[in-house]
Design a protein around this motif. Structure first.
Motif, PDB file in Angstrom:
ATOM      1  N   PRO A 333      35.706  67.507 -19.094  1.00  0.00           N
ATOM      2  CA  PRO A 333      36.283  68.318 -18.032  1.00  0.00           C
ATOM      3  C   PRO A 333      36.886  69.578 -18.506  1.00  0.00           C
ATOM      4  O   PRO A 333      37.503  69.414 -19.689  1.00  0.00           O
ATOM      5  CB  PRO A 333      37.193  67.009 -17.384  1.00  0.00           C
ATOM      6  N   PHE A 334      37.301  70.284 -17.625  1.00  0.00           N
ATOM      7  CA  PHE A 334      38.206  71.693 -17.828  1.00  0.00           C
ATOM      8  C   PHE A 334      38.501  72.287 -16.651  1.00  0.00           C
ATOM      9  O   PHE A 334      38.363  72.119 -15.797  1.00  0.00           O
ATOM     10  CB  PHE A 334      37.221  72.652 -18.611  1.00  0.00           C
ATOM     11  N   TRP A 335      39.883  72.965 -16.838  1.00  0.00           N
ATOM     12  CA  TRP A 335      40.445  73.739 -15.952  1.00  0.00           C
ATOM     13  C   TRP A 335      40.125  75.147 -16.047  1.00  0.00           C
ATOM     14  O   TRP A 335      39.926  75.812 -16.924  1.00  0.00           O
ATOM     15  CB  TRP A 335      41.905  73.580 -16.063  1.00  0.00           C
ATOM     16  N   HIS A 336      39.719  75.589 -14.959  1.00  0.00           N
ATOM     17  CA  HIS A 336      39.499  76.998 -14.635  1.00  0.00           C
ATOM     18  C   HIS A 336      39.785  77.711 -13.263  1.00  0.00           C
ATOM     19  O   HIS A 336      40.373  77.037 -12.532  1.00  0.00           O
ATOM     20  CB  HIS A 336      38.036  77.344 -14.806  1.00  0.00           C
ATOM     21  N   ALA A 337      39.846  78.733 -12.975  1.00  0.00           N
ATOM     22  CA  ALA A 337      40.150  79.677 -11.874  1.00  0.00           C
ATOM     23  C   ALA A 337      39.086  80.567 -11.487  1.00  0.00           C
ATOM     24  O   ALA A 337      38.903  81.441 -12.315  1.00  0.00           O
ATOM     25  CB  ALA A 337      41.470  80.189 -11.856  1.00  0.00           C
ATOM     26  N   HIS A 338      38.860  80.595  -9.971  1.00  0.00           N
ATOM     27  CA  HIS A 338      37.836  81.648  -9.489  1.00  0.00           C
ATOM     28  C   HIS A 338      37.730  81.532  -8.173  1.00  0.00           C
ATOM     29  O   HIS A 338      38.105  80.293  -7.663  1.00  0.00           O
ATOM     30  CB  HIS A 338      36.566  81.714 -10.277  1.00  0.00           C
ATOM     31  N   GLU A 339      37.242  82.194  -7.369  1.00  0.00           N
ATOM     32  CA  GLU A 339      36.992  82.208  -5.928  1.00  0.00           C
ATOM     33  C   GLU A 339      36.023  81.221  -5.762  1.00  0.00           C
ATOM     34  O   GLU A 339      34.789  81.298  -6.628  1.00  0.00           O
ATOM     35  CB  GLU A 339      36.776  83.582  -5.453  1.00  0.00           C
ATOM     36  N   HIS A 340      36.025  80.258  -4.594  1.00  0.00           N
ATOM     37  CA  HIS A 340      34.918  79.154  -4.543  1.00  0.00           C
ATOM     38  C   HIS A 340      35.046  78.915  -3.159  1.00  0.00           C
ATOM     39  O   HIS A 340      36.134  78.903  -2.513  1.00  0.00           O
ATOM     40  CB  HIS A 340      35.248  78.007  -5.384  1.00  0.00           C
ATOM     41  N   ARG A 341      34.002  78.319  -2.614  1.00  0.00           N
ATOM     42  CA  ARG A 341      33.654  77.798  -1.440  1.00  0.00           C
ATOM     43  C   ARG A 341      33.865  76.244  -1.307  1.00  0.00           C
ATOM     44  O   ARG A 341      33.159  75.755  -1.974  1.00  0.00           O
ATOM     45  CB  ARG A 341      32.807  78.182  -0.665  1.00  0.00           C
ATOM     46  N   HIS A 342      34.661  75.997  -0.318  1.00  0.00           N
ATOM     47  CA  HIS A 342      34.661  74.206  -0.263  1.00  0.00           C
ATOM     48  C   HIS A 342      33.843  74.026   1.173  1.00  0.00           C
ATOM     49  O   HIS A 342      33.953  74.554   2.041  1.00  0.00           O
ATOM     50  CB  HIS A 342      36.077  73.715   0.445  1.00  0.00           C
ATOM     51  N   LEU A 343      32.712  73.315   0.943  1.00  0.00           N
ATOM     52  CA  LEU A 343      32.162  72.882   1.927  1.00  0.00           C
ATOM     53  C   LEU A 343      32.687  71.825   2.974  1.00  0.00           C
ATOM     54  O   LEU A 343      33.615  70.983   2.279  1.00  0.00           O
ATOM     55  CB  LEU A 343      30.557  72.398   1.283  1.00  0.00           C
ATOM     56  N   GLU A 344      31.948  71.558   4.121  1.00  0.00           N
ATOM     57  CA  GLU A 344      32.561  70.321   4.821  1.00  0.00           C
ATOM     58  C   GLU A 344      32.590  69.124   4.034  1.00  0.00           C
ATOM     59  O   GLU A 344      31.584  68.899   3.345  1.00  0.00           O
ATOM     60  CB  GLU A 344      31.860  70.457   6.178  1.00  0.00           C
ATOM     61  N   LEU A 345      33.594  68.298   4.317  1.00  0.00           N
ATOM     62  CA  LEU A 345      33.800  67.053   3.579  1.00  0.00           C
ATOM     63  C   LEU A 345      34.349  66.179   4.220  1.00  0.00           C
ATOM     64  O   LEU A 345      35.438  66.392   4.834  1.00  0.00           O
ATOM     65  CB  LEU A 345      34.111  67.223   1.997  1.00  0.00           C
ATOM     66  N   GLU A 346      34.194  64.824   4.390  1.00  0.00           N
ATOM     67  CA  GLU A 346      34.807  64.111   5.137  1.00  0.00           C
ATOM     68  C   GLU A 346      34.813  62.629   4.124  1.00  0.00           C
ATOM     69  O   GLU A 346      33.846  62.162   3.970  1.00  0.00           O
ATOM     70  CB  GLU A 346      34.213  63.505   6.432  1.00  0.00           C
ATOM     71  N   HIS A 347      36.213  62.464   3.745  1.00  0.00           N
ATOM     72  CA  HIS A 347      36.337  61.306   2.892  1.00  0.00           C
ATOM     73  C   HIS A 347      37.691  60.467   3.267  1.00  0.00           C
ATOM     74  O   HIS A 347      38.642  61.162   4.086  1.00  0.00           O
ATOM     75  CB  HIS A 347      36.138  61.332   1.623  1.00  0.00           C
ATOM     76  N   GLY A 348      38.369  59.667   2.577  1.00  0.00           N
ATOM     77  CA  GLY A 348      39.404  59.123   2.735  1.00  0.00           C
ATOM     78  C   GLY A 348      40.040  58.913   1.159  1.00  0.00           C
ATOM     79  O   GLY A 348      39.415  58.356   0.184  1.00  0.00           O
ATOM     80  N   HIS A 349      41.369  59.019   1.023  1.00  0.00           N
ATOM     81  CA  HIS A 349      41.876  58.931  -0.238  1.00  0.00           C
ATOM     82  C   HIS A 349      43.501  59.092  -0.087  1.00  0.00           C
ATOM     83  O   HIS A 349      43.958  59.927   0.908  1.00  0.00           O
ATOM     84  CB  HIS A 349      41.280  59.717  -1.102  1.00  0.00           C
ATOM     85  N   PRO A 350      44.263  59.088  -0.979  1.00  0.00           N
ATOM     86  CA  PRO A 350      45.714  59.010  -0.751  1.00  0.00           C
ATOM     87  C   PRO A 350      45.965  60.605  -1.193  1.00  0.00           C
ATOM     88  O   PRO A 350      45.291  61.349  -2.070  1.00  0.00           O
ATOM     89  CB  PRO A 350      46.329  58.492  -2.200  1.00  0.00           C
ATOM     90  N   HIS A 351      46.797  61.310  -0.180  1.00  0.00           N
ATOM     91  CA  HIS A 351      47.070  62.731  -0.509  1.00  0.00           C
ATOM     92  C   HIS A 351      48.295  63.051   0.175  1.00  0.00           C
ATOM     93  O   HIS A 351      48.946  62.445   0.760  1.00  0.00           O
ATOM     94  CB  HIS A 351      45.766  63.463   0.234  1.00  0.00           C
ATOM     95  N   VAL A 352      48.724  64.483  -0.369  1.00  0.00           N
ATOM     96  CA  VAL A 352      50.038  64.986   0.418  1.00  0.00           C
ATOM     97  C   VAL A 352      49.546  66.120   0.841  1.00  0.00           C
ATOM     98  O   VAL A 352      48.193  66.577   1.331  1.00  0.00           O
ATOM     99  CB  VAL A 352      51.117  65.348  -0.853  1.00  0.00           C
ATOM    100  N   SER A 353      50.554  66.966   1.747  1.00  0.00           N
ATOM    101  CA  SER A 353      50.112  68.062   2.436  1.00  0.00           C
ATOM    102  C   SER A 353      50.145  69.417   1.191  1.00  0.00           C
ATOM    103  O   SER A 353      50.828  70.394   1.639  1.00  0.00           O
ATOM    104  CB  SER A 353      51.328  68.579   3.581  1.00  0.00           C
ATOM    105  N   ASP A 354      49.171  69.410   0.476  1.00  0.00           N
ATOM    106  CA  ASP A 354      48.974  70.492  -0.380  1.00  0.00           C
ATOM    107  C   ASP A 354      47.971  71.475   0.319  1.00  0.00           C
ATOM    108  O   ASP A 354      47.680  71.053   1.421  1.00  0.00           O
ATOM    109  CB  ASP A 354      48.367  70.048  -1.791  1.00  0.00           C
TER     110      ASP A 354
END
Length: 361
Positions: A333-354
């Protein structure tokens, strides 16, 4: 959950540094004009952030883009100029206890804007946590509006509204490089105030006190702004506001321990209320099934070559161009930054309003 915990610690760290700076600044207010002192504080913040950037080097972060400059200019003007100037003018017209009470409006404005306009979600525990920390702040300031006048109150309210808007604008920009955002904000506030103080012939503190103000600004404003941006990125503006509202308590406690001020009953009661509020927020978990709409944006994110079955973030499983992966590990695993597209996704998990979880509830 790892990034959420990082945001919580960053938010508390920002509150501690900013809270400790207030009592120290109060001992130096007579050494120069309000404009010169504010300029020196933000000047120290700028120097500290430049030093951090030099030590850290370039990290995998998305830099400020052309389309970000209007928002950055607005938050610098509101948070770095309008807020401090309105605060100084308001403080001159109000007793200290009244000012402390009215300054708690910042958390109220930040929360209201985040929830009502920013589509952030704050559950029952979060709301109770906000209530406990707010009541603790009222107790700490002894809840007195005696000696208040309309103009002084309006100026303090204007300052807190400016900071509330600033916090929400900062949250929108927090996906960009936080050090770069914080440095631009600090420099954008410091340079105009210092130049204006010089042009108007305002008094500056003597050299030893100037150095002290630069040091206080480095930690209480510079590093604090950076940590606050990390909290805004990982938690959202509403939860950040709850954590940062503990800053007055930290300042009061610092005054007792370091400046040897007397311990009061309101401080002890505020300790219990704010401690309970923060503990409740840290234990909050919000989880349900939700849908992600298609989204195109750029920011720092973690990529796991092993895919969703590994330890990666399912929000960031996407294809990469060869140049985006140049020099990066192919198996870990690695961290990086670039422009990317999120496809539609439906799931459930703990989250905050990021930035990835602003959806209807």
């Amino acid at each position: 959950m790892r990034t959420e915990r990082l945001g919580q610690f960053a938010g508390l760290g920002a509150a501690v540094l900013f809270g400790c700076s207030a009592p120290l600044i109060s001992t130096l207010t007579g050494s120069g004009s309000a404009l010169s002192i504010a300029g020196l504080l933000y000047g120290g913040a700028t120097l500290a952030l430049l030093a951090v950037r030099l030590v850290r080097g370039t990290r995998a972060e998305t830099p400020i883009r052309r389309e970000d400059w209007p928002a950055l200019a607005a938050l610098t003007l509101l948070g770095g100029v309008v807020g401090p100037v309105a605060l100084v003018l308001g403080l001159a017209r109000l007793p200290a206890a009244t000012s402390s009470l009215l300054l708690n409006l910042e958390a109220v404005f930040t929360l209201a804007i985040a929830v009502l306009l920013g589509r952030e979600h704050l559950g029952r525990r979060g709301l109770v946590s906000a209530l406990l920390t707010s009541v603790g702040a009222v107790v700490l300031s002894q809840g007195s509006l005696s000696g208040a006048n309309a103009l002084g109150g309006a100026l303090i309210a204007l300052a807190t509204l400016a900071w509330g808007i600033d916090n929400n604008l900062s949250q929108r920009l927090s996906l960009r490089d936080p050090i770069q955002i914080a440095t631009a904000k600090a420099a954008g506030a410091a340079l105009p105030m210092l130049l204006l103080a010089l042009l108007l012939g305002h008094a500056f503190p003597p050299l030893p006190l100037t150095l002290a103000l630069l040091g206080i600004g480095a930690l209480g404003y510079g590093i604090s702004i950076w940590l606050d941006l990390l909290a805004l990125r990982n938690l959202g503006a509403a939860r950040e506001a709850v954590l940062f509202s503990t800053a007055p308590f930290v300042g009061a406690l610092f005054s007792v321990v370091v400046l040897r001020e007397s311990l009061s009953a309101p401080l002890l009661l505020a300790t219990g209320l704010m401690g309970a509020g923060v503990a409740l927020l840290l234990r909050e978990q919000h989880s349900h099934r939700h849908r992600h709409e298609s989204l195109l944006h750029a920011h720092r994110h973690r990529h796991d070559p092993r895919g969703i079955g590994g330890s990666g973030d399912p929000h960031h499983e996407h294809d990469h161009a060869l140049e985006e992966l140049e020099g990066l590990p192919s198996e870990h695993p690695f961290w990086h930054a670039h422009e990317h597209r999120h496809l539609e996704l439906e799931h459930g998990h703990p989250h905050v309003s990021d930035a990835h979880h602003r959806h209807r509830h």
